[in-house]
Design an enzyme around this catalytic site. Structure first.
Site, PDB file in Angstrom:
ATOM      1  N   GLU A   1     -21.126 -46.887  14.804  1.00 47.07           N
ATOM      2  CA  GLU A   1     -21.874 -47.378  15.954  1.00 47.07           C
ATOM      3  C   GLU A   1     -20.889 -47.888  16.997  1.00 47.07           C
ATOM      4  OE1 GLU A   1     -25.026 -50.048  14.845  1.00 47.07           O
ATOM      5  OE2 GLU A   1     -25.643 -48.687  13.256  1.00 47.07           O
TER       6      GLU A   1
ATOM      7  N   CYS B   1     -24.731 -50.270   7.292  1.00 50.20           N
ATOM      8  CA  CYS B   1     -24.375 -49.355   6.205  1.00 50.20           C
ATOM      9  C   CYS B   1     -23.470 -49.893   5.111  1.00 50.20           C
ATOM     10  CB  CYS B   1     -23.825 -48.065   6.797  1.00 50.20           C
ATOM     11  SG  CYS B   1     -25.161 -47.154   7.599  1.00 50.20           S
TER      12      CYS B   1
ATOM     13  N   LYS C   1     -20.497 -56.015  15.299  1.00 45.50           N
ATOM     14  CA  LYS C   1     -19.188 -55.642  15.831  1.00 45.50           C
ATOM     15  C   LYS C   1     -19.375 -55.358  17.321  1.00 45.50           C
ATOM     16  CE  LYS C   1     -19.290 -50.697  15.145  1.00 45.50           C
ATOM     17  NZ  LYS C   1     -18.577 -49.524  14.703  1.00 45.50           N
TER      18      LYS C   1
HETATM   19  N1  LIG Z   1     -26.354 -46.318  11.818  1.00 44.45           N
HETATM   20  C1  LIG Z   1     -25.224 -45.686  11.529  1.00 44.45           C
HETATM   21  O1  LIG Z   1     -24.181 -45.931  12.140  1.00 44.45           O
HETATM   22  C2  LIG Z   1     -25.170 -44.661  10.442  1.00 44.45           C
HETATM   23  C3  LIG Z   1     -26.263 -44.434   9.612  1.00 44.45           C
HETATM   24  N2  LIG Z   1     -26.180 -43.495   8.606  1.00 44.45           N
HETATM   25  C4  LIG Z   1     -27.356 -43.212   7.784  1.00 44.45           C
HETATM   26  O2  LIG Z   1     -28.272 -42.437   8.578  1.00 44.45           O
HETATM   27  C5  LIG Z   1     -29.635 -42.784   8.256  1.00 44.45           C
HETATM   28  C6  LIG Z   1     -30.358 -43.224   9.521  1.00 44.45           C
HETATM   29  O3  LIG Z   1     -29.762 -44.419   9.977  1.00 44.45           O
HETATM   30  P1  LIG Z   1     -30.097 -45.025  11.426  1.00 44.45           P
HETATM   31  O4  LIG Z   1     -30.054 -43.931  12.424  1.00 44.45           O
HETATM   32  O5  LIG Z   1     -29.246 -46.207  11.589  1.00 44.45           O
HETATM   33  O6  LIG Z   1     -31.636 -45.451  11.191  1.00 44.45           O
HETATM   34  P2  LIG Z   1     -32.652 -46.142  12.198  1.00 44.45           P
HETATM   35  O7  LIG Z   1     -33.458 -47.063  11.372  1.00 44.45           O
HETATM   36  O8  LIG Z   1     -31.933 -46.631  13.395  1.00 44.45           O
HETATM   37  O9  LIG Z   1     -33.578 -44.932  12.683  1.00 44.45           O
HETATM   38  C7  LIG Z   1     -34.495 -44.256  11.894  1.00 44.45           C
HETATM   39  C8  LIG Z   1     -35.602 -43.685  12.789  1.00 44.45           C
HETATM   40  O10 LIG Z   1     -36.436 -42.821  12.027  1.00 44.45           O
HETATM   41  C9  LIG Z   1     -37.793 -42.973  12.474  1.00 44.45           C
HETATM   42  N3  LIG Z   1     -38.674 -42.462  11.407  1.00 44.45           N
HETATM   43  C10 LIG Z   1     -38.887 -42.990  10.187  1.00 44.45           C
HETATM   44  N4  LIG Z   1     -39.709 -42.176   9.471  1.00 44.45           N
HETATM   45  C11 LIG Z   1     -40.012 -41.114  10.261  1.00 44.45           C
HETATM   46  C12 LIG Z   1     -40.798 -39.934  10.097  1.00 44.45           C
HETATM   47  N5  LIG Z   1     -41.452 -39.672   8.962  1.00 44.45           N
HETATM   48  N6  LIG Z   1     -40.867 -39.072  11.139  1.00 44.45           N
HETATM   49  C13 LIG Z   1     -40.243 -39.314  12.303  1.00 44.45           C
HETATM   50  N7  LIG Z   1     -39.475 -40.406  12.508  1.00 44.45           N
HETATM   51  C14 LIG Z   1     -39.359 -41.287  11.508  1.00 44.45           C
HETATM   52  C15 LIG Z   1     -37.908 -44.447  12.768  1.00 44.45           C
HETATM   53  O11 LIG Z   1     -38.987 -44.737  13.633  1.00 44.45           O
HETATM   54  C16 LIG Z   1     -36.529 -44.733  13.398  1.00 44.45           C
HETATM   55  O12 LIG Z   1     -36.563 -44.561  14.808  1.00 44.45           O
HETATM   56  C17 LIG Z   1     -29.534 -43.850   7.153  1.00 44.45           C
HETATM   57  O13 LIG Z   1     -29.613 -43.214   5.913  1.00 44.45           O
HETATM   58  C18 LIG Z   1     -28.147 -44.438   7.349  1.00 44.45           C
HETATM   59  O14 LIG Z   1     -27.616 -44.952   6.140  1.00 44.45           O
HETATM   60  C19 LIG Z   1     -25.048 -42.752   8.399  1.00 44.45           C
HETATM   61  C20 LIG Z   1     -23.947 -42.930   9.195  1.00 44.45           C
HETATM   62  C21 LIG Z   1     -23.926 -43.883  10.286  1.00 44.45           C
HETATM   63  O1  LIG Z   2     -22.385 -45.098   7.204  1.00 42.07           O
HETATM   64  C1  LIG Z   2     -22.341 -45.704   8.251  1.00 42.07           C
HETATM   65  O2  LIG Z   2     -23.295 -46.251   8.791  1.00 42.07           O
HETATM   66  C2  LIG Z   2     -21.059 -45.881   8.984  1.00 42.07           C
HETATM   67  O3  LIG Z   2     -20.493 -47.138   8.538  1.00 42.07           O
HETATM   68  C3  LIG Z   2     -19.292 -47.502   9.192  1.00 42.07           C
HETATM   69  O4  LIG Z   2     -19.481 -47.606  10.601  1.00 42.07           O
HETATM   70  P1  LIG Z   2     -20.097 -48.924  11.301  1.00 42.07           P
HETATM   71  O5  LIG Z   2     -20.881 -49.707  10.312  1.00 42.07           O
HETATM   72  O6  LIG Z   2     -20.756 -48.456  12.539  1.00 42.07           O
HETATM   73  O7  LIG Z   2     -18.875 -49.807  11.773  1.00 42.07           O
HETATM   74  P2  LIG Z   2     -17.346 -50.020  11.366  1.00 42.07           P
HETATM   75  O8  LIG Z   2     -16.536 -49.896  12.580  1.00 42.07           O
HETATM   76  O9  LIG Z   2     -16.948 -49.233  10.196  1.00 42.07           O
HETATM   77  O10 LIG Z   2     -17.374 -51.565  10.971  1.00 42.07           O
HETATM   78  C4  LIG Z   2     -18.151 -52.041   9.881  1.00 42.07           C
HETATM   79  C5  LIG Z   2     -17.891 -53.516   9.662  1.00 42.07           C
HETATM   80  O11 LIG Z   2     -16.577 -53.703   9.136  1.00 42.07           O
HETATM   81  C6  LIG Z   2     -15.884 -54.681   9.899  1.00 42.07           C
HETATM   82  N1  LIG Z   2     -14.428 -54.346   9.893  1.00 42.07           N
HETATM   83  C7  LIG Z   2     -14.017 -53.099  10.204  1.00 42.07           C
HETATM   84  C8  LIG Z   2     -12.672 -52.770  10.162  1.00 42.07           C
HETATM   85  C9  LIG Z   2     -11.725 -53.751   9.784  1.00 42.07           C
HETATM   86  O12 LIG Z   2     -10.496 -53.520   9.722  1.00 42.07           O
HETATM   87  N2  LIG Z   2     -12.178 -54.998   9.473  1.00 42.07           N
HETATM   88  C10 LIG Z   2     -13.514 -55.324   9.516  1.00 42.07           C
HETATM   89  O13 LIG Z   2     -13.891 -56.488   9.209  1.00 42.07           O
HETATM   90  C11 LIG Z   2     -16.505 -54.604  11.296  1.00 42.07           C
HETATM   91  O14 LIG Z   2     -16.312 -55.804  12.006  1.00 42.07           O
HETATM   92  C12 LIG Z   2     -17.954 -54.362  10.939  1.00 42.07           C
HETATM   93  O15 LIG Z   2     -18.630 -55.580  10.648  1.00 42.07           O
HETATM   94  C13 LIG Z   2     -18.251 -46.389   8.955  1.00 42.07           C
HETATM   95  O16 LIG Z   2     -17.043 -46.708   9.646  1.00 42.07           O
HETATM   96  C14 LIG Z   2     -18.772 -45.034   9.417  1.00 42.07           C
HETATM   97  O17 LIG Z   2     -17.834 -44.016   9.102  1.00 42.07           O
HETATM   98  C15 LIG Z   2     -20.096 -44.753   8.712  1.00 42.07           C
HETATM   99  O18 LIG Z   2     -20.654 -43.534   9.174  1.00 42.07           O
END
Ligand SMILES: NC(=O)C1=CN([C@@H]2O[C@H](COP(=O)(O)OP(=O)(O)OC[C@H]3O[C@@H](n4cnc5c(N)ncnc54)[C@H](O)[C@@H]3O)[C@@H](O)[C@H]2O)C=CC1
Ligand SMILES: O=C(O)[C@H]1O[C@H](OP(=O)(O)OP(=O)(O)OC[C@H]2O[C@@H](n3ccc(=O)[nH]c3=O)[C@H](O)[C@@H]2O)[C@H](O)[C@@H](O)[C@@H]1O
Length: 439
Positions: free
Chosen positions: A155, A260, A320
């Protein structure tokens, strides 16, 4: 290709927009009509640098559209992405309710043999379960192919990470599906790792668990540094230059938060437990992080004793910088504890205040103005290393606060600058600038 993306959260929205940018026709579906309305008007629902321009551009070109009706997006799709949330259940395991509902939505609305790609982070075995769930519920004997394509974006740099990623992982049951998805992803330019489905699912959890381990490791070293008079920043620099270790994720601080790392580390411990494996290392990583999040409170208590009635400026609410995401932010651990100790809290964040008000309520004060937060405060706590905080002129602590006492959970300032500014400064894993040390 014609693509449908289910879920327009951080991952689904960025994925859908990026796939439209490389020339596909993408329909993003979300059950939340207010999100769909905003996005259809080119207004981003999340704070993510570079995203707004891409949404607007691809809406205009006709490559991108948003809908709350599954049928509209799914009826003519060739590839369907599932990018809904997989939050933590009370026992730590991943909650698959949303993924299962998305599977039922797919089964009810597809009209051909699509490829279903699971982008959500899901426990090993989920892809097969979802494939069966869809195939049992489709009409006219339609059978889907399943693929695991975990997401690694961060993010705050989601767009950059998508177009300049380190790798793209594609787990499939057959070569033909792997080839189609490799071709689809080829314009992103990252190395493509094709593998079996279970390994792809495991790569995602292992990557997050390893990064969390690095953070807890350096935080433990930081705590040791404090006890031994070393400086963790110097130690991390010296370690990180070894290419086998690398400099990233060695920043000591108040612990990891976010949507995450906390949930995925817990889910992997659960998953291991289901396979009769006691994942002791990861359990310790989680324990160290829980302890790290409240470490500053010990420093505050030893400095002040009681903080009843003291005005506290909490600098940063997001987990963050560059995101308005508050999920599992250390601020949400600290603020209730400070309130319980009788402190009068004012919380500063440049973009996450309105989100925070919804979750934390109005018992504390909020501001988007750093100076207002510091004004007349007895002490300040830095939770998020926002550029506005990191690059602040340190004189403001002296001019605005009752006393310039700063507890820094992110090691934002160089110690010589702190000394020059005559702050009373407590950071993580570095020689503290307590009053007797200040010139
Ligand atoms: N947030 C991140 O930085 C990352 C998240 N992930 C993974 O990706 C997945 C999604 O995470 P986020 O995008 O953060 O979730 P989020 O909670 O921000 O978004 C999920 C969206 O799906 C919608 N939704 C739920 N059920 C639905 C359905 N049946 N049909 C249509 N829309 C529906 C919700 O209204 C919501 O807008 C999770 O498994 C998370 O662990 C992986 C890498 C990075
Ligand atoms: O699965 C996910 O959702 C994502 O989780 C993390 O991404 P994110 O949670 O967006 O943020 P990061 O930049 O990884 O930071 C995570 C947390 O660790 C902390 N952090 C990070 C790095 C560091 O050196 N020290 C530290 O305390 C940050 O402050 C923050 O609270 C991973 O970096 C992504 O690769 C992954 O896709």
């Amino acid at each position: 290709m014609k693509i449908a993306v289910i879920g327009t959260g951080y991952v689904g929205l960025v994925t859908g927009v990026a796939l439209s940018e490389i020339g596909n026709r993408v329909t993003c579906i979300d059950v939340d009509p207010s999100k769909v309305e905003k996005l259809s008007n080119g207004i981003p629902t999340i704070y993510e640098p570079g995203l707004e321009e891409l949404i607007r551009k691809n809406l205009e070109s006709g490559n991108l559209s948003f809908t709350a009706k599954h049928q509209e997006g799914l009826s003519d799709a060739e590839v369907v992405y599932i990018a809904v949330g997989t939050p933590q259940r009370p026992d730590g395991a991943a909650n698959l309710d949303y993924v299962e509902q998305a599977a039922r939505d797919i089964a009810a609305n597809i009209t051909r043999n699509v490829i279903v790609v699971i982008k959500s982070t899901v426990p090993v075995g989920t892809n097969f379960h979802i494939k069966d769930l869809i195939n049992k519920n489709t009409k006219n004997g339609i059978q889907i192919k399943i693929a695991s394509n975990p997401e690694f974006l961060r993010e705050g740099s989601a767009v950059k990470d998508t177009f300049h990623g380190d790798r793209i992982v594609i787990g499939t049951e057959d070569e033909q599906t792997a080839d189609i998805l490799a071709e689809l992803n080829q314009p992103f330019g990252a190395p493509i790792v094709t593998t079996d489905i279970s390994s792809a699912e495991m790569i995602k959890y292992s990557s997050n668990a390893f990064l969390a381990t690095k953070i807890s490791f350096i935080n433990e070293i930081a705590n040791l540094c404090e006890a031994m008079g070393a400086n963790v920043e110097e130690v991390a620099k010296g370690m990180g230059l070894d290419h086998r270790i690398g400099p990233d994720f060695l920043k000591a601080g108040i612990g990891y938060g976010g949507s995450c790392f906390p949930k995925d580390t817990n889910a992997l411990v659960q998953l291991a437990g289901n396979a009769n494996h006691d994942f002791n290392l990861l359990k310790s990583v989680i324990e160290v992080n829980n302890h790290q999040q409240v470490l500053l409170l010990n420093k505050i208590e030893s400095r002040f004793g009681s903080i009843q009635g003291k005005r506290v400026a909490v600098l940063g609410l997001a987990f963050k910088p560059n995101t308005d995401d508050l999920r599992e932010s250390p601020a949400f651990v600290m603020i209730p504890k400070l309130c319980a100790m009788g402190a009068d809290v004012i919380a500063y964040d440049p973009i996450a205040v309105s989100n925070a008000k919804r979750q934390l309520g109005t018992d504390i004060d909020y501001t988007e103005d750093l100076h207002e937060a510091l004004n007349n405060a007895d002490f300040a706590i830095i939770i998020t290393d926002w550029p506005s905080v990191k690059n602040a002129d340190l004189a403001i602590f002296n001019t605005l606060m009752k006393e310039p006492v700063v507890f820094d959970g992110r090691n934002c300032y160089a110690l010589d600058k702190v000394k020059q500014a005559t702050l009373e400064y407590y950071s993580i894993g570095r020689p503290d600038q307590a009053p007797e040390l200040i010139g």
